[in-house]
Design an enzyme around this catalytic site. Structure first.
Site, PDB file in Angstrom:
ATOM      1  CG  ASN A   6       1.873   1.817   3.945  1.00  0.00           C
ATOM      2  OD1 ASN A   6       1.799   1.640   2.734  1.00  0.00           O
ATOM      3  ND2 ASN A   6       3.008   2.098   4.564  1.00  0.00           N
ATOM      4  CG  PHE A   7      -2.801  -1.677   0.158  1.00  0.00           C
ATOM      5  CD1 PHE A   7      -3.489  -1.602   1.355  1.00  0.00           C
ATOM      6  CD2 PHE A   7      -3.522  -1.954  -1.011  1.00  0.00           C
ATOM      7  CE1 PHE A   7      -4.870  -1.788   1.401  1.00  0.00           C
ATOM      8  CE2 PHE A   7      -4.903  -2.148  -0.980  1.00  0.00           C
ATOM      9  CZ  PHE A   7      -5.579  -2.062   0.223  1.00  0.00           C
ATOM     10  CE  LYS A   8       4.379  -1.166   5.608  1.00  0.00           C
ATOM     11  NZ  LYS A   8       5.235  -1.671   6.676  1.00  0.00           N
ATOM     12  CG  HIS A  90       6.705   4.165   5.690  1.00  0.00           C
ATOM     13  ND1 HIS A  90       7.568   3.099   5.709  1.00  0.00           N
ATOM     14  CD2 HIS A  90       5.605   3.785   6.388  1.00  0.00           C
ATOM     15  CE1 HIS A  90       6.992   2.106   6.385  1.00  0.00           C
ATOM     16  NE2 HIS A  90       5.808   2.506   6.801  1.00  0.00           N
ATOM     17  CD  GLU A  92       8.286  -0.571   5.037  1.00  0.00           C
ATOM     18  OE1 GLU A  92       7.495  -0.314   4.111  1.00  0.00           O
ATOM     19  OE2 GLU A  92       7.962  -1.261   6.023  1.00  0.00           O
ATOM     20  CD  GLU A 159       4.167   3.929  10.617  1.00  0.00           C
ATOM     21  OE1 GLU A 159       3.222   3.150  10.618  1.00  0.00           O
ATOM     22  OE2 GLU A 159       4.865   4.144   9.610  1.00  0.00           O
ATOM     23  N   GLY A 165       6.337  -4.249  10.976  1.00  0.00           N
ATOM     24  CA  GLY A 165       6.420  -5.527  10.261  1.00  0.00           C
ATOM     25  C   GLY A 165       7.032  -6.656  11.076  1.00  0.00           C
ATOM     26  CB  SER A 195       3.400  -4.933  15.108  1.00  0.00           C
ATOM     27  OG  SER A 195       4.538  -5.299  14.344  1.00  0.00           O
TER      28      SER A 195
HETATM   29  P1  PGA Z   1       3.083  -2.969  10.115  1.00  0.00           P
HETATM   30  O1  PGA Z   1       3.505  -1.667   9.268  1.00  0.00           O
HETATM   31  O2  PGA Z   1       1.680  -2.761  10.565  1.00  0.00           O
HETATM   32  O3  PGA Z   1       3.243  -4.110   9.162  1.00  0.00           O
HETATM   33  O4  PGA Z   1       4.038  -3.039  11.267  1.00  0.00           O
HETATM   34  C1  PGA Z   1       3.161  -0.396   9.716  1.00  0.00           C
HETATM   35  C2  PGA Z   1       3.651   0.656   8.758  1.00  0.00           C
HETATM   36  O5  PGA Z   1       4.759   0.531   8.238  1.00  0.00           O
HETATM   37  O6  PGA Z   1       2.946   1.638   8.515  1.00  0.00           O
END
Ligand code: PGA
Length: 236
Positions: A6-8, A90, A92, A159, A165, A195
Site C-alpha cells: 500500500n503506497f498510501k 483502511h 487511515e 491491521e 506506521g 510494520s
Molecule cells: P505500515 O502500514 O507497514 O507502514 O505499518 C501498513 C498498512 O497501513 O497497510
C-alpha cells in the site's frame, strides 16, 4: 501467499512506473509463486504491463460511477485502467477521514456488485488492545458489520491501528491469537498488516491462519518489497 504493498500518499506517477518495472523483473526472473498486489496513489494508476500474478488496485474510491464528489474518484476513473481491485476500510480512512462502518459497508456493497476483488481492512486501536483479547475480537467483528463475508473475491487484512506506521509490529503471539478468533467468522484469505518488514516477514507468514501481508512503509522501497516476496517463496 499474498504479498501486498500500500503506497498510501507516496510515490509519483514516474516513480511508480519505475517501481512496477523493477517489481515485474524481479517476479519474472525469480519465478516467484506469490500473488503480489500494489496499491499506488490515484494519480499513478495505469495499465501496467506486468506478470499475471501482479495485481494493481486502488486505495480508495467513492461508491458511484461518476458525479459531484470533489476530490474523489469513482468507477469511471478506475475503469479507464481496467482495474478491478480495491482497498476498503483502511484504518487511515476510518480514523483520519472519519469513514464510518456504514460508509465502509456501502463502498463494499457497491464494489462487490461491480465484481471487484476487495481487500477489506479491520483492526483495533491501542486502547482496545489494552482491554484484552475479548475486546479486540468484539471490535474487529464490529468492523465486519454489513460486510458480506461469503463474497468469493474478498481478502481481509487484519491491521492493528497501533502497529501501523509505528515500526512496532504486533507480536507473533498477538497476531496468532487474534487471527485464530477471526478465522471463526472469516473464511477468506487473511492478511496481517502493521510494520511488516523484511526482518519480521518470515515469522509472520509462518502463523497458521496468516495467508499473507499488507505492507506500507517497508514496501515503498522496491528492493525491500522484493525481499519480502523472496522470503515468502523460500517458505514455499
Ligand atoms: P505500515 O502500514 O507497514 O507502514 O505499518 C501498513 C498498512 O497501513 O497497510
Amino acid at each position: 501467499m499474498i504479498i501486498a504493498s500500500n503506497f498510501k500518499t507516496n510515490h509519483t506517477r514516474s516513480s511508480t512506473h519505475e517501481y512496477m518495472q523493477k517489481l515485474d523483473t524481479f517476479v519474472r526472473e525469480s519465478g516467484s509463486a506469490q500473488r503480489v498486489m500494489v496499491f499506488p496513489p490515484a494519480t499513478a494508476l495505469d495499465r501496467f504491463d506486468t506478470a499475471e500474478q501482479i495485481t494493481t488496485g486502488v486505495q480508495n474510491a467513492y461508491p458511484v460511477e461518476k458525479g459531484s464528489f470533489t476530490g474523489e474518484i469513482g468507477l469511471e476513473q478506475i475503469d479507464e485502467f481496467g482495474l478491478k481491485t480495491i482497498l476498503i476500510g483502511h484504518s487511515e480512512r476510518r480514523h483520519i477521514f472519519g469513514e464510518t462502518q456504514a460508509l465502509c459497508a456501502k463502498k463494499y456493497a457497491f464494489f462487490q456488485e461491480q465484481g471487484f476483488e476487495i481487500v477489506y481492512c479491520i483492526g483495533e486501536p491501542r486502547e482496545v488492545r489494552e482491554q484484552g483479547i475479548e475486546a479486540v475480537v468484539d471490535y474487529n467483528f464490529a468492523q465486519l458489520e454489513g460486510i458480506d463475508l461469503s463474497y468469493e473475491k474478498l481478502i481481509v487484512a487484519y491491521e492493528p491501528v497501533w502497529a501501523i506506521g509505528t515500526g512496532l509490529s504486533a507480536s507473533v503471539e498477538q497476531i496468532d491469537e487474534t487471527m485464530t478468533h477471526l478465522r471463526k467468522k472469516i473464511k477468506a484469505p487473511l492478511l496481517y498488516g502493521g510494520s511488516v518488514k523484511p526482518a519480521n516477514t518470515e515469522e509472520i507468514l509462518k502463523i497458521a491462519d496468516c495467508d499473507g501481508v499488507l505492507v506500507g512503509t517497508a514496501s515503498w522501497d522496491v528492493e525491500a518489497f522484493c525481499e519480502m516476496i523472496a522470503i515468502a517463496d523460500k517458505l514455499g
